[in-house]
Design an enzyme around this catalytic site. Structure first.
Site, mmCIF file in Angstrom:
data_model
loop_
_atom_site.group_PDB
_atom_site.id
_atom_site.type_symbol
_atom_site.label_atom_id
_atom_site.label_comp_id
_atom_site.label_asym_id
_atom_site.label_seq_id
_atom_site.Cartn_x
_atom_site.Cartn_y
_atom_site.Cartn_z
ATOM 1 N N CYS A 380 0.831 -1.209 0.000
ATOM 2 C CA CYS A 380 0.000 0.000 0.000
ATOM 3 C C CYS A 380 0.868 1.263 0.000
ATOM 4 O O CYS A 380 1.421 1.607 -1.043
ATOM 5 C CB CYS A 380 -0.972 -0.038 1.169
ATOM 6 S SG CYS A 380 -2.453 0.902 0.815
ATOM 7 N N HIS A 506 -3.663 -5.040 0.101
ATOM 8 C CA HIS A 506 -3.092 -5.690 1.284
ATOM 9 C C HIS A 506 -3.187 -7.207 1.159
ATOM 10 O O HIS A 506 -4.164 -7.803 1.631
ATOM 11 C CB HIS A 506 -3.874 -5.270 2.532
ATOM 12 C CG HIS A 506 -3.637 -3.858 2.955
ATOM 13 N ND1 HIS A 506 -2.653 -3.518 3.844
ATOM 14 C CD2 HIS A 506 -4.244 -2.710 2.595
ATOM 15 C CE1 HIS A 506 -2.672 -2.201 4.035
ATOM 16 N NE2 HIS A 506 -3.623 -1.688 3.289
ATOM 17 N N GLU A 508 -1.695 -9.374 2.798
ATOM 18 C CA GLU A 508 -1.516 -10.061 4.090
ATOM 19 C C GLU A 508 -2.837 -10.491 4.712
ATOM 20 O O GLU A 508 -2.874 -11.456 5.474
ATOM 21 C CB GLU A 508 -0.731 -9.175 5.069
ATOM 22 C CG GLU A 508 -1.432 -7.924 5.595
ATOM 23 C CD GLU A 508 -1.300 -6.711 4.699
ATOM 24 O OE1 GLU A 508 -1.027 -6.891 3.492
ATOM 25 O OE2 GLU A 508 -1.500 -5.577 5.173
HETATM 26 N N1 GLN Z 1 -1.912 6.757 3.096
HETATM 27 C C1 GLN Z 1 -2.061 6.076 1.845
HETATM 28 C C2 GLN Z 1 -3.452 6.294 1.265
HETATM 29 O O1 GLN Z 1 -4.372 6.633 1.983
HETATM 30 C C3 GLN Z 1 -1.744 4.615 1.977
HETATM 31 C C4 GLN Z 1 -2.684 3.884 2.869
HETATM 32 C C5 GLN Z 1 -2.161 2.547 3.294
HETATM 33 O O2 GLN Z 1 -0.957 2.299 3.283
HETATM 34 N N2 GLN Z 1 -3.029 1.666 3.720
HETATM 35 O O3 GLN Z 1 -3.659 6.111 0.096
#
Ligand code: GLN
Length: 537
Positions: A380, A506, A508
């Protein structure tokens, strides 16, 4: 479809938090599933946030995201990893959500003329959410967050008290988890805390059927008898929940203590003996690794390892499949100035994150991994920053950044997409839950997944800015996973690197001990190769 009589197991905790109630619930679920029963879970959290999505990971731990896009308590991660159950919006309910519902109903006029009260309106709403989560299963495990005796838990305890009367005693089982503390000066195990917390339960009309005594050593028969006598339970209903080295040992330890047998007895159910061979194999693999790798995680929430729960587990799963012990080292991205500290890493992982704090440290870690051919996995924010790093140092976009981090960046490589709603409410407004992603044939991602189309869970607001795609591609970055309409970048990789992959989603959350996620397995494998290249034995 055969109609099932659902049985309800309620799990409460006494004296203090962090007793491992979530793991205990997940393990009981696993044992009952291995006896051929269909199980599900509900986590009831007594705090007033509507969901944990807005809570600081350092306070609350990881926010676990379900396929249907619920931002939930990390215990739901344990439930999904330990069993075949699928969690969703209905499986985590907070006091905030209950009150939200009751107050909305009041405004609609549903209770017109009546006084709206904790009993019956709030307790009825709690009971409704228990029934809603219990669709088509043999057993639902309902875990009550917090500690018995807290003001906030009272409506929940009252609701489950009523529930027993509503559905009948033989359809419910109350399990209470409380600590038995070894007092070194006296050289004795102290059962008073358990007794006191059972008294707290009795004061609200609840009596446990089973006591899970959390302790660092096995309880003798005498200690068990004493707890049984004072807490009014059968002697074989006092179960030692001993600390274990690996969480995957918990079901086996519980079974040896007779827990699943006792639960089925309390619930008056007939089932076969559990088949625990897959758990035994897992533990065997855990205790007999053939190699070791060190993964360095560079993040902002390193002071509370619970913040990266699913990531840690997914790395362990990848390692178990390869008989590799995965050592995870955490580095605070805010303090990462000199990248020499990364020299011993067999793999570098930059996890999810929000806000600008520590971003430059993460970018330094990405650069180190890219330039030193160290396996890299970005999750992410870890993908977004990998794109920024590449844009800055390879594609010539000086000052490239995410608009989240630097609103005035000359190169907003990561940005809110046109048409994307400007953020007003912070709660539940991100891209949440499972989305499809199409993999490009011939890419590393495609080779790892072995599939054209995958589905993975998201939790983020910002996206890769498609205006920069061609420029980064020309400089050597591959966009190997895209949304089916081709607009959103979901996976990036560097083909001329031993292993450099990052995903906007994600992975995971979908990894299981018996079915490790392919990306994590491939990453750990790359780390083992990196290590053997570096340190030939
Ligand atoms: N802060 C980033 C966003 O909102 C990444 C979010 C995250 O890593 N879950 O897009």
């Amino acid at each position: 479809m055969r109609s099932r009589t659902t049985k309800y197991i309620f799990v409460t905790g006494g004296v203090m938090s962090s007793l491992g109630k979530g793991l205990a619930s997940a393990s009981i679920g696993a044992l009952l599933e291995s006896r051929g029963l269909k199980v599900t879970f509900l986590k009831l959290d007594p705090y007033l946030n509507v969901d944990p999505g807005t809570m600081n990971p350092l306070q609350h731990g990881e926010v676990y995201v379900t396929e249907d896009g619920a931002e939930t308590d990390l215990d739901l991660g344990h439930y999904e990893r330990f069993t075949r159950s699928r969690m969703g919006q209905v499986n985590n309910v907070t006091a905030g959500r209950i009150y939200d519902r009751v107050l909305a109903a009041e405004r609609r006029g549903d209770y017109l003329g009546g006084t709206v009260q904790v009993i019956p309106h709030v307790t009825d709403a709690i009971k409704e959410s228990i029934r809603a989560a219990a669709d088509d299963v043999d057993i639902i495990l309902v875990e009550i967050g917090g500690t018995v005796g807290d003001i906030e838990s009272l409506p929940f305890l009252e609701a489950i008290r009523q529930f027993r009367a509503d559905v009948g005693r033989e359809h419910t089982c109350f399990i209470h988890v409380a600590p038995v503390i070894y007092q070194a000066t006296a050289g004795e195990l102290k059962t008073k805390p358990v007794q006191h917390s059972v008294k707290e339960l009795q004061a609200v009309g609840l009596a446990p059927d089973i006591i899970l005594a959390r302790t660092d050593r096995f309880l003798s028969k005498d200690v068990k008898s004493k707890i049984a006598l004072f807490c009014n339970v059968d002697e074989d209903a006092v179960i030692t929940a001993k600390d274990v080295e690996s969480i995957y040992e918990v079901p086996i330890v519980f079974h040896a203590e007779g827990l699943d047998e006792k639960v089925t007895q309390v619930l008056n159910m007939w089932t076969g003996q559990p088949d625990l061979r897959k758990w035994e194999r897992l533990i065997e693999a855990h205790h007999n690794p053939e190699r070791e790798v060190t993964i360095v995680m560079v993040g902002k929430y390193v002071d509370l390892v619970e913040s990266y729960k699913s990531l840690n587990e997914a790395l362990v799963h990848g390692g178990l499949a390869l008989r590799a012990k995965v050592k995870i080292e955490y580095i605070d991205s805010e303090k990462l100035e000199d990248t020499d500290v990364l020299a011993g890493a067999d793999g570098i992982l930059v996890p999810h994150g929000f806000g600008s704090r520590g971003v430059e440290g993460k970018i330094r870690a990405v650069r180190f991994a890219r330039e030193n051919q160290t396996p890299y996995l970005g999750i992410c924010f870890g993908m977004q920053l990998a794109c920024c790093e590449f844009a800055r140092h390879v594609a010539g976009c000086e000052g490239a950044n995410s608009r989240e981090v630097d609103p005035n960046t000359p190169h907003p490589v990561i940005d809110l997409m046109p048409g994307q709603k400007q953020v007003e409410d912070k709660g539940a407004t991100m891209r949440l839950g499972a989305y499809p992603c199409v993999l490009e044939e011939g890419s590393r991602a495609f080779a790892i997944y072995g599939e054209h189309e995958i589905s993975e869970r998201h939790r983020h607001r910002y996206e890769f800015n498609a205006d920069y795609k061609e420029r980064l591609e020309r400089a050597g970055m591959r966009f190997s996973g895209m949304s089916p309409d081709g607009r959103l970048a979901e996976i990036i990789e560097l083909p001329d690197h031993p292993f450099f992959i990052a995903s906007q989603f994600h992975p995971e959350f979908a990894s299981k001990p018996f079915d490790p996620h392919p990306l994590f397995k491939a990453f750990v494998e790359a780390a083992t190769i990196h290590r053997s290249d570096e340190k030939p034995s």
